[in-house]
Design a protein around this motif. Sequence first.
Motif, PDB file in Angstrom:
ATOM      1  N   ILE A 118      53.004  34.567  30.058  1.00  0.00           N
ATOM      2  CA  ILE A 118      52.208  34.049  31.159  1.00  0.00           C
ATOM      3  C   ILE A 118      51.208  35.107  31.647  1.00  0.00           C
ATOM      4  N   TYR A 119      51.490  36.371  31.317  1.00  0.00           N
ATOM      5  CA  TYR A 119      50.569  37.464  31.656  1.00  0.00           C
ATOM      6  C   TYR A 119      49.538  37.721  30.556  1.00  0.00           C
ATOM      7  N   ASP A 120      49.630  36.985  29.452  1.00  0.00           N
ATOM      8  CA  ASP A 120      48.751  37.238  28.315  1.00  0.00           C
ATOM      9  C   ASP A 120      47.305  36.878  28.646  1.00  0.00           C
ATOM     10  N   THR A 121      46.374  37.630  28.061  1.00  0.00           N
ATOM     11  CA  THR A 121      44.953  37.344  28.286  1.00  0.00           C
ATOM     12  C   THR A 121      44.484  36.125  27.515  1.00  0.00           C
ATOM     13  N   ASP A 122      45.248  35.721  26.501  1.00  0.00           N
ATOM     14  CA  ASP A 122      44.934  34.498  25.769  1.00  0.00           C
ATOM     15  C   ASP A 122      45.346  33.312  26.635  1.00  0.00           C
ATOM     16  N   MET A 123      44.372  32.533  27.087  1.00  0.00           N
ATOM     17  CA  MET A 123      44.654  31.452  28.024  1.00  0.00           C
ATOM     18  C   MET A 123      45.517  30.355  27.415  1.00  0.00           C
ATOM     19  N   VAL A 124      45.424  30.160  26.109  1.00  0.00           N
ATOM     20  CA  VAL A 124      46.248  29.145  25.448  1.00  0.00           C
ATOM     21  C   VAL A 124      47.721  29.532  25.553  1.00  0.00           C
ATOM     22  N   LEU A 125      48.017  30.798  25.267  1.00  0.00           N
ATOM     23  CA  LEU A 125      49.391  31.279  25.373  1.00  0.00           C
ATOM     24  C   LEU A 125      49.875  31.246  26.823  1.00  0.00           C
ATOM     25  N   SER A 126      49.002  31.666  27.739  1.00  0.00           N
ATOM     26  CA  SER A 126      49.376  31.716  29.143  1.00  0.00           C
ATOM     27  C   SER A 126      49.660  30.318  29.695  1.00  0.00           C
ATOM     28  N   THR A 131      53.486  25.980  31.317  1.00  0.00           N
ATOM     29  CA  THR A 131      54.025  24.631  31.144  1.00  0.00           C
ATOM     30  C   THR A 131      55.516  24.670  30.821  1.00  0.00           C
ATOM     31  N   ALA A 132      55.903  25.615  29.971  1.00  0.00           N
ATOM     32  CA  ALA A 132      57.316  25.742  29.603  1.00  0.00           C
ATOM     33  C   ALA A 132      58.163  26.132  30.813  1.00  0.00           C
ATOM     34  N   LEU A 133      57.671  27.071  31.615  1.00  0.00           N
ATOM     35  CA  LEU A 133      58.413  27.503  32.794  1.00  0.00           C
ATOM     36  C   LEU A 133      58.518  26.381  33.829  1.00  0.00           C
ATOM     37  N   LYS A 134      57.474  25.582  33.927  1.00  0.00           N
ATOM     38  CA  LYS A 134      57.523  24.428  34.829  1.00  0.00           C
ATOM     39  C   LYS A 134      58.598  23.441  34.376  1.00  0.00           C
ATOM     40  N   SER A 135      58.715  23.268  33.068  1.00  0.00           N
ATOM     41  CA  SER A 135      59.746  22.382  32.529  1.00  0.00           C
ATOM     42  C   SER A 135      61.143  22.938  32.792  1.00  0.00           C
ATOM     43  N   ILE A 136      61.274  24.255  32.720  1.00  0.00           N
ATOM     44  CA  ILE A 136      62.565  24.891  32.996  1.00  0.00           C
ATOM     45  C   ILE A 136      62.952  24.692  34.455  1.00  0.00           C
ATOM     46  N   ILE A 137      61.981  24.788  35.364  1.00  0.00           N
ATOM     47  CA  ILE A 137      62.249  24.535  36.783  1.00  0.00           C
ATOM     48  C   ILE A 137      62.719  23.098  36.980  1.00  0.00           C
ATOM     49  N   ASN A 138      62.031  22.166  36.331  1.00  0.00           N
ATOM     50  CA  ASN A 138      62.404  20.753  36.466  1.00  0.00           C
ATOM     51  C   ASN A 138      63.796  20.491  35.903  1.00  0.00           C
TER      52      ASN A 138
END
Length: 204
Positions: free
Chosen positions: A31-39, A44-51
């Motif tokens: 999420i700290y990566d400069t590549d916006m696709v990776l970030s 999105t993955a972390l949001k799914s983990i929260i849900n």
Amino acid sequence: DGISRWLSLLQNAPDEPTILSPIVNTCFHFIYDTDMVLSRSAFTALKSIINTGAEQVHKSSKAGGDVKNGDTPWQKYMESYVVPMIRNGLSSRNAGHRRSFLLLMAELARQFRDHPSNHLHGDLYHLCSDENPDLDFFLSITHVQLHRRARAFKRLRETIRSGLIDAKHDDKMSENGQVNAYSITNVLLPIVIHPIYECATNNE
């Protein structure tokens, strides 16, 4: 593939969320990566983990688990592992990275708004607005336009004046519906101090 194997492990051990730790760590790294696709993918993955975490915690609550004392595996995992890393991200000096963590905090507040644990910051749901995005503190504070960010601080000030923020108690959110001192210290203060040392002009 790799994802299928992780999902299979989790399905076979639904009460062992620590199995997800390698994936969670990887997401918080990218999420700290400069590549916006990776970030964005990590966000999105972390949001799914929260849900998923919220779903499991609420399920435990309905099954009679002791959610008030945090004695369920998923609640412990969210409180001791996921949430602290989100809070740490709020102190990032990179505005783009900080925006991602602010939106994750907003998602956390939405998913746990009815939960009694202060460590899950459900009390911050008072600052969200699903009906009117312009009134949503977390969306406004991450907006690119300066006047929208100023509006977010105005909303926070009005919330304080309305009595929905209780700076004296850490344990009353579930009883009186206020934003408590724990969320003020660990979430709101790190958010509001950034403009103090990041502004480059007097107008800002």
